[in-house]
Design a protein around this motif. Structure first.
Motif, mmCIF file in Angstrom:
data_model
loop_
_atom_site.group_PDB
_atom_site.id
_atom_site.type_symbol
_atom_site.label_atom_id
_atom_site.label_comp_id
_atom_site.label_asym_id
_atom_site.label_seq_id
_atom_site.Cartn_x
_atom_site.Cartn_y
_atom_site.Cartn_z
ATOM 1 N N HIS A 104 13.568 3.945 -2.216
ATOM 2 C CA HIS A 104 14.193 4.228 -3.511
ATOM 3 C C HIS A 104 13.262 5.067 -4.379
ATOM 4 O O HIS A 104 13.686 6.053 -5.001
ATOM 5 C CB HIS A 104 14.543 2.913 -4.207
ATOM 6 C CG HIS A 104 15.202 3.088 -5.542
ATOM 7 N ND1 HIS A 104 14.546 2.856 -6.723
ATOM 8 C CD2 HIS A 104 16.460 3.482 -5.877
ATOM 9 C CE1 HIS A 104 15.363 3.093 -7.740
ATOM 10 N NE2 HIS A 104 16.523 3.470 -7.257
ATOM 11 N N ARG A 105 11.989 4.704 -4.393
ATOM 12 C CA ARG A 105 11.021 5.453 -5.202
ATOM 13 C C ARG A 105 10.805 6.856 -4.659
ATOM 14 O O ARG A 105 10.618 7.811 -5.418
ATOM 15 C CB ARG A 105 9.687 4.696 -5.246
ATOM 16 C CG ARG A 105 9.739 3.416 -6.070
ATOM 17 C CD ARG A 105 8.419 2.669 -6.026
ATOM 18 N NE ARG A 105 8.458 1.470 -6.837
ATOM 19 C CZ ARG A 105 7.472 0.581 -6.894
ATOM 20 N NH1 ARG A 105 6.374 0.770 -6.179
ATOM 21 N NH2 ARG A 105 7.582 -0.479 -7.659
ATOM 22 N N LEU A 106 10.806 6.997 -3.337
ATOM 23 C CA LEU A 106 10.665 8.324 -2.738
ATOM 24 C C LEU A 106 11.817 9.233 -3.157
ATOM 25 O O LEU A 106 11.614 10.412 -3.481
ATOM 26 C CB LEU A 106 10.626 8.216 -1.208
ATOM 27 C CG LEU A 106 9.260 8.066 -0.560
ATOM 28 C CD1 LEU A 106 9.417 7.799 0.930
ATOM 29 C CD2 LEU A 106 8.403 9.305 -0.788
ATOM 30 N N ALA A 107 13.026 8.689 -3.126
ATOM 31 C CA ALA A 107 14.191 9.477 -3.521
ATOM 32 C C ALA A 107 14.089 9.895 -4.977
ATOM 33 O O ALA A 107 14.415 11.033 -5.342
ATOM 34 C CB ALA A 107 15.461 8.666 -3.280
ATOM 35 N N GLU A 108 13.601 8.993 -5.826
ATOM 36 C CA GLU A 108 13.443 9.308 -7.243
ATOM 37 C C GLU A 108 12.403 10.393 -7.474
ATOM 38 O O GLU A 108 12.591 11.300 -8.287
ATOM 39 C CB GLU A 108 13.048 8.045 -8.025
ATOM 40 C CG GLU A 108 14.169 7.053 -8.242
ATOM 41 C CD GLU A 108 13.726 5.908 -9.127
ATOM 42 O OE1 GLU A 108 12.511 5.593 -9.156
ATOM 43 O OE2 GLU A 108 14.586 5.312 -9.803
ATOM 44 N N PRO B 135 11.065 -4.356 0.667
ATOM 45 C CA PRO B 135 10.289 -3.209 1.110
ATOM 46 C C PRO B 135 11.010 -1.878 0.992
ATOM 47 O O PRO B 135 10.377 -0.842 0.908
ATOM 48 C CB PRO B 135 9.983 -3.535 2.581
ATOM 49 C CG PRO B 135 11.086 -4.455 2.990
ATOM 50 C CD PRO B 135 11.396 -5.275 1.772
ATOM 51 N N HIS B 136 12.374 -1.878 0.970
ATOM 52 C CA HIS B 136 13.038 -0.583 0.910
ATOM 53 C C HIS B 136 12.953 0.036 -0.479
ATOM 54 O O HIS B 136 13.433 1.138 -0.709
ATOM 55 C CB HIS B 136 14.487 -0.664 1.428
ATOM 56 C CG HIS B 136 15.512 -1.092 0.417
ATOM 57 N ND1 HIS B 136 16.064 -2.336 0.412
ATOM 58 C CD2 HIS B 136 16.102 -0.407 -0.599
ATOM 59 C CE1 HIS B 136 16.960 -2.421 -0.561
ATOM 60 N NE2 HIS B 136 16.999 -1.264 -1.198
ATOM 61 N N ASP B 137 12.304 -0.662 -1.427
ATOM 62 C CA ASP B 137 12.031 -0.060 -2.727
ATOM 63 C C ASP B 137 11.165 1.186 -2.560
ATOM 64 O O ASP B 137 11.192 2.089 -3.396
ATOM 65 C CB ASP B 137 11.327 -1.070 -3.640
ATOM 66 C CG ASP B 137 11.204 -0.562 -5.068
ATOM 67 O OD1 ASP B 137 10.098 -0.649 -5.621
ATOM 68 O OD2 ASP B 137 12.206 -0.065 -5.613
ATOM 69 N N VAL B 138 10.375 1.234 -1.482
ATOM 70 C CA VAL B 138 9.587 2.429 -1.169
ATOM 71 C C VAL B 138 10.521 3.620 -1.007
ATOM 72 O O VAL B 138 10.267 4.709 -1.526
ATOM 73 C CB VAL B 138 8.758 2.228 0.123
ATOM 74 C CG1 VAL B 138 8.106 3.528 0.559
ATOM 75 C CG2 VAL B 138 7.699 1.149 -0.096
ATOM 76 N N SER C 65 13.697 4.922 6.659
ATOM 77 C CA SER C 65 12.897 3.723 6.887
ATOM 78 C C SER C 65 12.801 3.436 8.375
ATOM 79 O O SER C 65 13.764 3.605 9.123
ATOM 80 C CB SER C 65 13.532 2.526 6.175
ATOM 81 O OG SER C 65 12.780 1.353 6.412
ATOM 82 N N LEU C 66 11.633 3.001 8.808
ATOM 83 C CA LEU C 66 11.383 2.739 10.222
ATOM 84 C C LEU C 66 11.745 1.324 10.640
ATOM 85 O O LEU C 66 11.575 0.958 11.800
ATOM 86 C CB LEU C 66 9.905 3.001 10.538
ATOM 87 C CG LEU C 66 9.445 4.439 10.325
ATOM 88 C CD1 LEU C 66 7.928 4.530 10.449
ATOM 89 C CD2 LEU C 66 10.112 5.379 11.324
ATOM 90 N N THR D 235 0.823 -1.207 0.000
ATOM 91 C CA THR D 235 0.000 0.000 0.000
ATOM 92 C C THR D 235 0.858 1.258 0.000
ATOM 93 O O THR D 235 0.577 2.210 -0.735
ATOM 94 C CB THR D 235 -0.943 0.009 1.215
ATOM 95 O OG1 THR D 235 -1.706 -1.203 1.231
ATOM 96 C CG2 THR D 235 -1.903 1.190 1.138
ATOM 97 N N LEU D 236 1.917 1.285 0.808
ATOM 98 C CA LEU D 236 2.798 2.444 0.825
ATOM 99 C C LEU D 236 3.525 2.596 -0.501
ATOM 100 O O LEU D 236 3.752 3.719 -0.973
ATOM 101 C CB LEU D 236 3.801 2.343 1.970
ATOM 102 C CG LEU D 236 3.223 2.549 3.379
ATOM 103 C CD1 LEU D 236 4.331 2.453 4.416
ATOM 104 C CD2 LEU D 236 2.528 3.889 3.503
ATOM 105 N N ALA D 237 3.901 1.483 -1.115
ATOM 106 C CA ALA D 237 4.541 1.551 -2.424
ATOM 107 C C ALA D 237 3.588 2.180 -3.440
ATOM 108 O O ALA D 237 4.003 2.962 -4.303
ATOM 109 C CB ALA D 237 4.958 0.157 -2.882
ATOM 110 N N SER D 238 2.298 1.854 -3.336
ATOM 111 C CA SER D 238 1.295 2.440 -4.224
ATOM 112 C C SER D 238 1.156 3.939 -3.977
ATOM 113 O O SER D 238 0.981 4.723 -4.912
ATOM 114 C CB SER D 238 -0.062 1.751 -4.020
ATOM 115 O OG SER D 238 -1.052 2.313 -4.865
#
Length: 316
Positions: free
Chosen positions: A163-167, A158-161, A145-146, A125-128
């Motif tokens: 990576h996407r935030l940084a992008e 899960p840390h792909d979230v 990340s928490l 959900t967070l990735a979405s």
């Protein structure tokens, strides 16, 4: 006997039609079927939403039914913020609907400049939420990340979230280079002493705002299917009354924290950090109703973003 539709009801219907069309990707024909109106009526409703300025990049209009549920949830669980999104009838978790709302919310939090560091959880959900965010300037905000971000299944990392935030924002994003759960308490102690880990964990703990997902204690939970938690470990959580999970901490039906064998192996921020932060969670779907209710009753949440069907189940 029929009754005339009031202005507020008409605007509510227009906003819902616009959400389903632009947010949910439904055709005007499908919108008409969902709302029980003619195709011409659906076309007029969507047109009116545009004329009234409701539809921009996001949706500003309040949907009466959802607004009522938001008020009820805030009153019942002492929340300072709540957003209930219309049901898009997605199969399984309402990831798209929640992603649209969560992405809009996180964008506002970044833009208002009140957070120097934002702690972020993990999950689909967070990735979405991040996926549906527009690209924007982070204005100096950092993300952290928490919890540990390594899993056995790289595809479910899960840390792909982060990576996407940084992008999306060009911001600095930090993740803990350790697993979510260690194999033993001894392994956890060793991992927490590795270079860089204490600093990132401290940054996560002291982040004033935390944006998180909510997990379940079901055997179908993502943490189990991704190999983060073994079936035996999750069964132990269930036998001890665990229902909902927040950043690696499990809670029972009444919102009390459950002491489990996983507790000594968790590589995430501690309970004291959660108790002293502003936390907004995003989550929904039938399989998560009990878990969300559990976390709400813990009193840790300041805000919740959920879907209409889940909201109705939580307040009935």
């Amino acid at each position: 006997m029929s009754y005339p539709i009031t202005h507020d009801e008409e605007m509510s219907l227009s906003t819902r039609a616009a959400w389903l069309h632009y947010g949910g990707g439904l055709s005007q024909t499908d919108v008409a079927k969902r709302l029980g109106v003619t195709k011409i009526k659906a076309h007029r409703l969507i047109g009116r939403a545009n004329q009234e300025g409701i539809v921009k990049i996001s949706f500003d209009g309040e949907i009466a039914e959802c607004a009522a549920l938001e008020m009820k949830l805030c009153e019942t669980f002492d929340l300072s913020y709540c957003e209930v999104v219309p049901d898009l009838e997605e199969e399984g978790l309402p990831v798209r609907a929640l992603g649209l709302a969560g992405g809009r919310f996180l964008s506002r939090e970044i833009a208002n400049g009140s957070n120097d560091v934002i702690g972020v959880g993990n999950g689909r959900t967070l990735a979405s939420c991040v996926r549906h965010m527009p690209s924007l300037n982070a204005n100096g905000v950092k993300f952290v990340s928490l919890m540990g971000g390594l899993t056995r299944n790289f595809a479910a990392n899960p840390h792909d979230v982060m990576h996407r935030l940084a992008e999306k924002t060009g911001a600095e994003a930090y993740f803990m280079p350790v697993p979510f759960f260690a194999n033993s308490a001894e392994d956890r102690d060793v991992m927490l002493q590795q270079r860089g880990v204490p600093e990132v964990r401290e940054m996560a703990a002291t982040s004033p705002f935390k944006f998180v997902g909510i997990g379940t204690a079901e055997m179908t939970a993502q943490t189990v299917t991704a190999g983060v938690v073994t079936e035996n470990a999750m069964q132990d959580v269930r036998e001890r009354g665990g229902v909902g999970e927040l950043i690696g901490h499990f809670f029972d039906e009444g919102g009390q924290r459950v002491q489990t064998k996983l507790a000594d192996r968790t590589l995430s921020v501690g309970m004291d950090a959660l108790e002293n932060s502003r936390i907004v969670a995003v989550g929904g779907g039938g399989e998560k109703i009990r878990a969300i209710g559990s976390i709400l009753r813990s009193g840790l949440l300041n805000g919740l973003i959920t879907d209409e069907r889940t909201a109705k189940a939580l307040v009935t």
